[in-house]
Write a protein that holds these residues in place. Structure first.
Motif, PDB file in Angstrom:
ATOM      1  N   LYS A 117       1.324  -5.927  -6.544  1.00 27.31           N
ATOM      2  CA  LYS A 117       1.710  -7.231  -5.992  1.00 27.31           C
ATOM      3  C   LYS A 117       2.179  -8.201  -7.063  1.00 27.31           C
ATOM      4  O   LYS A 117       2.281  -9.403  -6.813  1.00 27.31           O
ATOM      5  CB  LYS A 117       0.523  -7.849  -5.233  1.00 27.31           C
ATOM      6  N   THR A 119      -4.193  -3.490  -1.424  1.00 33.03           N
ATOM      7  CA  THR A 119      -2.889  -2.824  -1.485  1.00 33.03           C
ATOM      8  C   THR A 119      -2.041  -3.384  -0.355  1.00 33.03           C
ATOM      9  O   THR A 119      -2.517  -3.515   0.779  1.00 33.03           O
ATOM     10  CB  THR A 119      -3.057  -1.311  -1.289  1.00 33.03           C
ATOM     11  N   PRO A 120      -0.780  -3.765  -0.613  1.00 33.53           N
ATOM     12  CA  PRO A 120       0.045  -4.339   0.458  1.00 33.53           C
ATOM     13  C   PRO A 120       0.110  -3.434   1.680  1.00 33.53           C
ATOM     14  O   PRO A 120       0.201  -2.215   1.561  1.00 33.53           O
ATOM     15  CB  PRO A 120       1.419  -4.491  -0.198  1.00 33.53           C
ATOM     16  N   GLY A 176       2.769  -9.531   2.323  1.00 34.50           N
ATOM     17  CA  GLY A 176       2.384  -8.126   2.394  1.00 34.50           C
ATOM     18  C   GLY A 176       0.907  -7.931   2.638  1.00 34.50           C
ATOM     19  O   GLY A 176       0.445  -6.807   2.837  1.00 34.50           O
ATOM     20  N   SER A 217       9.671  -8.293   2.694  1.00 32.62           N
ATOM     21  CA  SER A 217      10.649  -7.568   3.505  1.00 32.62           C
ATOM     22  C   SER A 217      10.651  -7.978   4.970  1.00 32.62           C
ATOM     23  O   SER A 217      11.643  -7.741   5.678  1.00 32.62           O
ATOM     24  CB  SER A 217      10.392  -6.060   3.405  1.00 32.62           C
ATOM     25  N   TYR A 267       2.541  -3.539   3.729  1.00 30.40           N
ATOM     26  CA  TYR A 267       3.969  -3.208   3.846  1.00 30.40           C
ATOM     27  C   TYR A 267       4.644  -3.839   2.632  1.00 30.40           C
ATOM     28  O   TYR A 267       3.995  -4.521   1.832  1.00 30.40           O
ATOM     29  CB  TYR A 267       4.558  -3.721   5.169  1.00 30.40           C
ATOM     30  N   GLU A 268       5.924  -3.638   2.479  1.00 32.75           N
ATOM     31  CA  GLU A 268       6.635  -4.136   1.298  1.00 32.75           C
ATOM     32  C   GLU A 268       6.707  -5.666   1.328  1.00 32.75           C
ATOM     33  O   GLU A 268       7.315  -6.253   2.217  1.00 32.75           O
ATOM     34  CB  GLU A 268       8.060  -3.575   1.258  1.00 32.75           C
TER      35      GLU A 268
END
Length: 376
Positions: free
Chosen positions: A102, A143-144, A116, A150, A146-147
């Motif tokens: 990130k 942890t994201p 994210g 985006s 998603y991207e």
């Protein structure tokens, strides 16, 4: 139920609507306010804060995600001071957030709901999200989902935690303290992120909404909405408790009345100055209207259009006027709308919750009545 307060000529339909909704039970207790061209032209309240306890002038109620708009306003005041750069990496103010890939997430991604990280993955309790530094640490390790950057994925509860960590790193004080001392105190109060002991009796009790029209069963356990609303589940009983009210969950836990919310947010609709108190410049306000995300929200499941910290007019909220308008709403129906074209801010703060995420008939009715009066 009697209605108290003041209502300028031309705004009587708004008063009539509140009176009707209190009489037919659509509302149990509520306040509404309109600041128009520098004047508080509507300041009304009525109904009950709790069974047998009348809604008073200084009654406050939880306004859920309208709290996000108050947080955004606070961040913008620090942008104005040069303490926060919207285009800087979050890690400039919150180094730990760079974990798990990130490191390139920008401050404006947080404000535009494209971080994210719309929630917590590990199971987390209400008492743990009330511990801001602990729960912000859990977000930093995420942890994201998603991207980042985006697509929009509404930061349902954790939004205020994300902003608080940035403000804390940039200013050295929590978001709630900066909001209270630098925004609300100069403008007369009326909104609390963290209700002190001596003001708890001002809080109206929330009344649960009817069953939701959403088909949660069709979403599946991995849907972002399911992952966030259940982790943790913010029950009405918990939200009516002292521990929650005293907390400072900036994504959902703010308590206010319409007058206090409207007067503070009128900084946006009035060029950065209200009653001689200037906290923003036109240049900083302009940044609100830079579109940060647009399209079907991965959590809400409806079309959204987010600027810098606020929603902009969008198809899923048909009552919001077109033009240079920024706004946001709260679960159950609270709302604040800033119309820069007409120098108007409207706010509504109820304690009886409707089946409302982005829009609903009761809230839409108030918004339409307010802006019909403004536009003549």
């Amino acid at each position: 139920m009697s209605i108290e307060g003041t209502c300028a000529d031309g705004f009587e339909p708004l008063r009539d609507l509140l009176e009707t909704n209190l009489a037919n039970g659509e509302d149990a207790g509520a306040s509404i306010a309109v600041v128009r061209d520098g004047e508080l032209v509507v300041d009304l309240w009525g109904g009950e804060a709790r069974p047998g306890v009348a809604w008073a002038r200084d009654t406050i109620t939880q306004v859920w995600s309208v709290t996000k708009a108050m947080g955004a306003l606070t961040v913008l005041t620090q942008v104005e001071k040069g303490l926060i750069d919207l285009d800087a990496p979050v890690t400039e103010y919150w180094p730990a957030y760079g974990a798990q890939g990130k490191e390139n997430v920008l401050v404006r991604h947080l404000l535009g709901h494209t971080s994210g990280v719309p929630g917590w993955t590990p199971p987390i309790r209400i008492d743990e999200i009330l511990d801001l530094e602990y729960s912000e640490g859990v977000l930093a390790d995420e942890t994201p989902w998603y991207e980042p950057g985006s697509a929009p994925a509404y930061q349902l509860v954790c939004h205020g935690h994300l902003l608080d960590a940035v403000v804390r790193g940039a200013v050295g004080r929590p978001l709630a303290d900066v909001l209270h001392d630098q925004v609300m105190a100069p403008l007369g109060g009326g909104f609390r992120l963290g209700v002190p002991d001596e003001e708890l009796d001002r809080c109206a009790d929330l009344i649960a909404p009817p069953p939701s029209g959403l088909d949660f069963g069709a979403m599946g356990p991995d849907h972002f909405l399911i992952r966030t609303i259940l982790n943790p589940l913010l029950s009405i009983d918990a939200c009516n408790g002292a521990a929650w009210r005293q907390g400072a969950v900036g994504g959902a836990g703010g308590h206010g009345n319409a007058r206090g919310i409207a007067r503070a947010q009128a900084l946006i609709s009035h060029g950065g100055e209200v009653d001689g108190v200037r906290l923003l410049s036109e240049e900083t306000i302009d940044r609100i209207f830079e579109v940060q995300s647009e399209g079907d929200d991965l959590l809400l499941g409806v079309p959204v259009r987010f600027g810098m910290g606020y929603a902009l007019p969008m198809s899923s909220a048909p009552a919001i006027p077109e033009g240079r308008v920024c706004w946001w709403t709260g679960y159950g129906g609270a709302i604040v709308v800033n119309d820069l074209d007409t120098r108007t801010t409207f706010a509504y703060a109820p304690n009886k919750l409707a089946d409302h995420m982005v829009a609903s008939p009761r809230t839409d009715g108030y918004v339409r009545a307010a802006f019909a009066a403004v536009r003549g």
